[in-house]
Design an enzyme around this catalytic site. Structure first.
Site, mmCIF file in Angstrom:
data_model
loop_
_atom_site.group_PDB
_atom_site.id
_atom_site.type_symbol
_atom_site.label_atom_id
_atom_site.label_comp_id
_atom_site.label_asym_id
_atom_site.label_seq_id
_atom_site.Cartn_x
_atom_site.Cartn_y
_atom_site.Cartn_z
ATOM 1 N N GLY A 44 0.822 -1.209 0.000
ATOM 2 C CA GLY A 44 0.000 0.000 0.000
ATOM 3 C C GLY A 44 0.851 1.252 0.000
ATOM 4 N N ASP A 45 0.204 2.402 -0.231
ATOM 5 C CA ASP A 45 0.859 3.713 -0.217
ATOM 6 C C ASP A 45 1.988 3.824 -1.240
ATOM 7 O OD1 ASP A 45 -0.830 4.309 1.902
ATOM 8 O OD2 ASP A 45 0.598 3.600 3.390
ATOM 9 N N LYS A 100 -0.581 5.395 -5.615
ATOM 10 C CA LYS A 100 -1.658 5.107 -6.577
ATOM 11 C C LYS A 100 -2.476 6.366 -6.891
ATOM 12 C CE LYS A 100 -3.130 1.994 -3.620
ATOM 13 N NZ LYS A 100 -2.007 1.868 -2.689
ATOM 14 N N GLY A 114 -5.863 5.813 1.846
ATOM 15 C CA GLY A 114 -5.582 7.248 1.848
ATOM 16 C C GLY A 114 -4.781 7.515 0.588
ATOM 17 N N HIS A 115 -5.397 8.118 -0.406
ATOM 18 C CA HIS A 115 -4.745 8.351 -1.701
ATOM 19 C C HIS A 115 -4.468 9.844 -1.860
ATOM 20 C CE1 HIS A 115 -6.493 4.347 -3.421
ATOM 21 N NE2 HIS A 115 -5.740 4.179 -2.361
ATOM 22 N N THR A 138 -6.406 -0.135 10.468
ATOM 23 C CA THR A 138 -6.639 1.310 10.503
ATOM 24 C C THR A 138 -7.833 1.639 11.404
ATOM 25 O OG1 THR A 138 -8.102 1.180 8.585
ATOM 26 C CG2 THR A 138 -5.776 1.614 8.129
ATOM 27 N N GLN A 189 -5.024 -0.212 -1.169
ATOM 28 C CA GLN A 189 -4.064 -1.073 -0.468
ATOM 29 C C GLN A 189 -3.030 -1.597 -1.474
ATOM 30 O OE1 GLN A 189 -7.710 -1.798 0.459
ATOM 31 N NE2 GLN A 189 -7.204 0.012 1.622
ATOM 32 N N THR A 209 -5.468 -6.930 4.632
ATOM 33 C CA THR A 209 -6.776 -6.292 4.728
ATOM 34 C C THR A 209 -7.833 -7.331 4.364
ATOM 35 O OG1 THR A 209 -8.043 -4.311 4.183
ATOM 36 C CG2 THR A 209 -6.778 -5.305 2.374
ATOM 37 N N ALA A 218 -1.276 8.235 5.376
ATOM 38 C CA ALA A 218 -2.179 9.286 4.901
ATOM 39 C C ALA A 218 -3.545 9.197 5.598
ATOM 40 C CB ALA A 218 -2.350 9.182 3.389
ATOM 41 N N THR A 239 -4.000 7.331 8.917
ATOM 42 C CA THR A 239 -3.890 7.292 10.383
ATOM 43 C C THR A 239 -2.741 8.138 10.926
ATOM 44 O OG1 THR A 239 -2.490 5.352 10.225
ATOM 45 C CG2 THR A 239 -4.859 4.950 10.489
ATOM 46 N N GLY A 240 -1.841 8.584 10.063
ATOM 47 C CA GLY A 240 -0.697 9.373 10.511
ATOM 48 C C GLY A 240 0.391 8.530 11.174
ATOM 49 N N SER A 272 7.950 8.531 -11.467
ATOM 50 C CA SER A 272 7.446 9.682 -10.713
ATOM 51 C C SER A 272 8.597 10.223 -9.870
ATOM 52 C CB SER A 272 6.281 9.216 -9.843
ATOM 53 O OG SER A 272 5.873 10.233 -8.978
ATOM 54 N N VAL A 273 8.813 11.540 -9.947
ATOM 55 C CA VAL A 273 9.966 12.127 -9.253
ATOM 56 C C VAL A 273 9.557 13.162 -8.205
ATOM 57 C CG1 VAL A 273 11.628 11.642 -11.100
ATOM 58 C CG2 VAL A 273 10.314 13.773 -11.164
HETATM 59 P P1 GDP Z 1 -1.495 5.630 -2.240
HETATM 60 O O1 GDP Z 1 -2.233 5.167 -1.052
HETATM 61 O O2 GDP Z 1 -0.901 4.517 -3.029
HETATM 62 O O3 GDP Z 1 -2.293 6.574 -3.113
HETATM 63 O O4 GDP Z 1 -0.250 6.458 -1.686
HETATM 64 P P2 GDP Z 1 -0.286 7.559 -0.492
HETATM 65 O O5 GDP Z 1 -0.907 8.780 -1.010
HETATM 66 O O6 GDP Z 1 -0.839 6.962 0.745
HETATM 67 O O7 GDP Z 1 1.258 7.720 -0.214
HETATM 68 C C1 GDP Z 1 2.134 8.140 -1.201
HETATM 69 C C2 GDP Z 1 2.803 9.429 -0.729
HETATM 70 O O8 GDP Z 1 3.876 9.724 -1.567
HETATM 71 C C3 GDP Z 1 1.881 10.647 -0.807
HETATM 72 O O9 GDP Z 1 2.259 11.547 0.185
HETATM 73 C C4 GDP Z 1 2.187 11.209 -2.193
HETATM 74 O O10 GDP Z 1 1.934 12.598 -2.276
HETATM 75 C C5 GDP Z 1 3.654 10.948 -2.283
HETATM 76 N N1 GDP Z 1 4.188 10.673 -3.626
HETATM 77 C C6 GDP Z 1 3.633 10.010 -4.661
HETATM 78 N N2 GDP Z 1 4.531 9.885 -5.669
HETATM 79 C C7 GDP Z 1 5.663 10.478 -5.250
HETATM 80 C C8 GDP Z 1 6.963 10.650 -5.824
HETATM 81 O O11 GDP Z 1 7.270 10.203 -6.914
HETATM 82 N N3 GDP Z 1 7.896 11.309 -5.058
HETATM 83 C C9 GDP Z 1 7.601 11.801 -3.824
HETATM 84 N N4 GDP Z 1 8.562 12.423 -3.159
HETATM 85 N N5 GDP Z 1 6.405 11.647 -3.258
HETATM 86 C C10 GDP Z 1 5.452 10.985 -3.957
HETATM 87 P P1 IMO Z 2 -3.834 2.661 0.534
HETATM 88 O O1 IMO Z 2 -4.994 2.452 -0.407
HETATM 89 C C1 IMO Z 2 -1.267 1.008 3.619
HETATM 90 C C2 IMO Z 2 -3.052 -1.930 6.324
HETATM 91 C C3 IMO Z 2 -3.207 -1.547 7.785
HETATM 92 C C4 IMO Z 2 -3.101 -2.910 8.438
HETATM 93 C C5 IMO Z 2 -3.815 -3.817 7.453
HETATM 94 C C6 IMO Z 2 -5.264 -4.081 7.779
HETATM 95 O O2 IMO Z 2 -3.699 4.050 1.009
HETATM 96 O O3 IMO Z 2 -2.588 2.083 -0.035
HETATM 97 P P2 IMO Z 2 -7.492 -2.660 7.708
HETATM 98 O O4 IMO Z 2 -7.815 -1.290 8.203
HETATM 99 O O5 IMO Z 2 -7.675 -2.828 6.253
HETATM 100 O O6 IMO Z 2 -8.205 -3.722 8.499
HETATM 101 O O7 IMO Z 2 -5.926 -2.851 8.036
HETATM 102 O O8 IMO Z 2 -3.731 -3.161 6.198
HETATM 103 N N1 IMO Z 2 -3.663 -0.991 5.372
HETATM 104 C C7 IMO Z 2 -2.974 -0.154 4.590
HETATM 105 N N2 IMO Z 2 -1.655 0.104 4.541
HETATM 106 N N3 IMO Z 2 -2.097 1.626 2.760
HETATM 107 C C8 IMO Z 2 -3.415 1.353 2.784
HETATM 108 O O9 IMO Z 2 -4.259 1.829 1.838
HETATM 109 C C9 IMO Z 2 -3.919 0.462 3.761
HETATM 110 N N4 IMO Z 2 -5.148 0.005 4.073
HETATM 111 C C10 IMO Z 2 -4.980 -0.888 5.043
HETATM 112 O O10 IMO Z 2 -2.191 -0.671 8.179
HETATM 113 O O11 IMO Z 2 -1.754 -3.308 8.501
HETATM 114 MG MG MG Z 3 -2.271 5.488 1.035
#
Ligand code: GDP
Ligand code: IMO
Ligand code: MG
Length: 420
Positions: free
Chosen positions: A12-13, A16, A40-41, A128, A221, A236, A296, A298-299, A408-409
């Site tokens: 995840g994170d 996307k 959290g996107h 979460t 995720q 998840t 993004a 839960t912090g 992505s940079v």
């Molecule tokens: P997602 O859940 O897959 O949409 O990803 P998140 O938004 O939770 O976490 C990705 C984090 O990286 C966010 O804070 C984005 O703003 C940041 N991000 C995405 N692409 C890049 C990148 O290429 N470089 C940097 N420095 N940050 C990025």
């Molecule tokens: P995005 O879409 C990162 C993780 C939680 C936990 C496990 C189960 O932003 O990539 P849940 O709340 O689904 O029962 O938690 O999955 N988790 C994520 N980790 N990015 C996410 O979403 C997540 N959604 C759930 O931290 O370990």
């Molecule tokens: Mg996320």
């Protein structure tokens, strides 16, 4: 036309949200297919930095159709808040559709999530606490309430019946809870959902595909958190993989087109569970600090480590990935040496297969790369990227046999380099 799928290949994170936003101009329709407000996107453009939880990441592009599919679970309270925040940014919702078959997260689902986690003690999942697991349990247990039910005359009875069931379980957990204060805002959220276009989204998706509209499915995720193929039980509760786009939108497998796998140039994980390349040292701390690796939703601080090729290869196979989009390569700019795990050592034996047992000790075997030590956040052309980074990218492509098509940079929409 085919349905393209964009999903995370790690934990995840991966970025996307940013990439969906970047690609939306190419598509007519963006559809979320699973997960809920555990996601959290993040998106960044102009002066706007925004985090979406339930709403597809195409929403900032006027006139594009955004669909919340049947595979998603919706918390009306979070949804209402998201809508209010977007309204303040003058976002146009005229083309936002919600599936009648998406399941609702009740206030008591969130309590059950908290009670379940508390009962697990040190072996907790690290959820979460958004009520995701209990809601999907009610879905598969055939007890759930769906968005379409909000129009039924006995909706309140359905709500009370399910809530009472949950209260019985909470009592078994001996969990201290308070529900009444949460119910009023939940029902306010239901009214907000009611004001949207609630549809049979599977008909809509297939109509759009047949009409020749371009469609993109947005995953939440990551593959390593998939309920079937992730590091169970530290996962998840939905199918985060490509097959989840079929069940979560009602689109047949032979309609799937490109499968875009988002890969962070290193690895992060929030919550518990195995993480073979995790760095519990100053390098890991540096990755977290430089990469702003805090959840993004839960912090929480994200666990950080080097790129894991065996896990990536697994994700590529499970999803049928046809192209990789590499994010956050800019974060590695500060490192003299960059490591990549090429194999695992388990019980003294080299393997590249993830073990079934999550308690098995995995020792990563690394290959070292020379860092590029150059700020790349302003780079706009492929030719300007450092040779060391290009070598890193070539290595990934060779290892997983899939081309990297976008680099992505930086977090901003503009900080995106198209390789093909
Ligand atoms: P997602 O859940 O897959 O949409 O990803 P998140 O938004 O939770 O976490 C990705 C984090 O990286 C966010 O804070 C984005 O703003 C940041 N991000 C995405 N692409 C890049 C990148 O290429 N470089 C940097 N420095 N940050 C990025
Ligand atoms: P995005 O879409 C990162 C993780 C939680 C936990 C496990 C189960 O932003 O990539 P849940 O709340 O689904 O029962 O938690 O999955 N988790 C994520 N980790 N990015 C996410 O979403 C997540 N959604 C759930 O931290 O370990
Ligand atoms: Mg996320």
């Amino acid at each position: 036309m085919k349905l393209d799928v964009l999903l995370g290949l790690q934990w995840g994170d991966e970025g996307k949200g940013k990439i969906v936003d970047v690609l939306t101009p190419k598509y007519d329709v963006i559809a979320r297919f699973q997960g809920g407000p555990n996601a959290g996107h993040s998106l960044e453009f102009n002066e706007i930095k925004h985090v979406l939880h339930t709403i597809p990441s195409g929403i900032f592009h006027p006139k594009k159709i955004n669909i919340i599919g049947n595979g998603v679970v919706i918390d009306p309270v979070v949804f209402k808040k998201e809508i209010e925040e977007l309204k303040a940014l003058k976002v146009d919702f005229s083309n936002l559709f919600i599936s009648k078959k998406a399941h609702l997260i009740l206030p008591s689902h969130r309590l059950l999530d908290a009670a379940s986690e508390a009962s697990k003690g040190v072996s907790k999942i690290g959820s979460t606490l958004r009520g995701i697991g209990p809601t999907y349990m009610d879905k598969t247990g055939r007890n759930g309430i769906r968005v379409g039910d909000i129009f039924s005359p006995d909706f309140k009875e359905k709500y009370s019946f399910l809530t009472n069931k949950h209260i019985d379980i909470l009592k078994q957990y001996n969990f201290d809870y308070e529900l009444t204060s949460k119910e009023a805002e939940w029902f306010e959220g239901i009214e907000v959902i009611r004001s949207f276009q609630v549809v049979d989204s599977e008909y809509l998706m297939n109509k759009y595909i047949q009409e020749g509209k371009t469609t993109l499915a947005e995953g939440a995720q990551g593959t390593m958190l998939d309920i079937d193929f992730g590091s169970y039980p530290f996962v998840t509760s939905s199918n985060t993989i490509c097959a989840g786009a079929c069940t979560g939108l009602g689109v047949a497998p032979n309609r799937i087109g490109e499968v875009m796998g988002i890969v962070k140039a290193y690895c992060t994980r929030v919550g518990s569970g195995p993480f073979p390349t995790e760095l519990n040292d100053a390098t890991g701390e540096n990755l977290r600090k430089i990469g702003h690796e805090f959840g993004a939703t839960t912090g929480r601080p994200r666990r950080c480590g080097w790129l894991d090729i065996p896990a990536l290869r697994y994700s590529v196979i499970i999803n049928g990935v046809s192209q990789i989009i590499l994010t956050k390569s800019d974060i590695l700019s500060e490192f003299d040496t960059i490591k990549v795990c090429t194999h695992y050592k388990i019980d003294g034996k080299i393997t590249d297969q993830l073990p079934f047992d999550v308690n098995v000790e995995i020792e990563p075997v690394y290959r070292e790369f020379k860092g590029w030590k150059k700020d790349i956040t302003e780079v706009t052309r492929l030719e300007e990227l450092p040779v060391e980074l290009m070598e890193y990218i070539r290595f990934i492509e060779e290892e997983v046999k899939v081309p990297v098509t976008i680099i992505s940079v930086g977090p901003n929409r503009k900080q995106t380099i198209f390789k093909k």
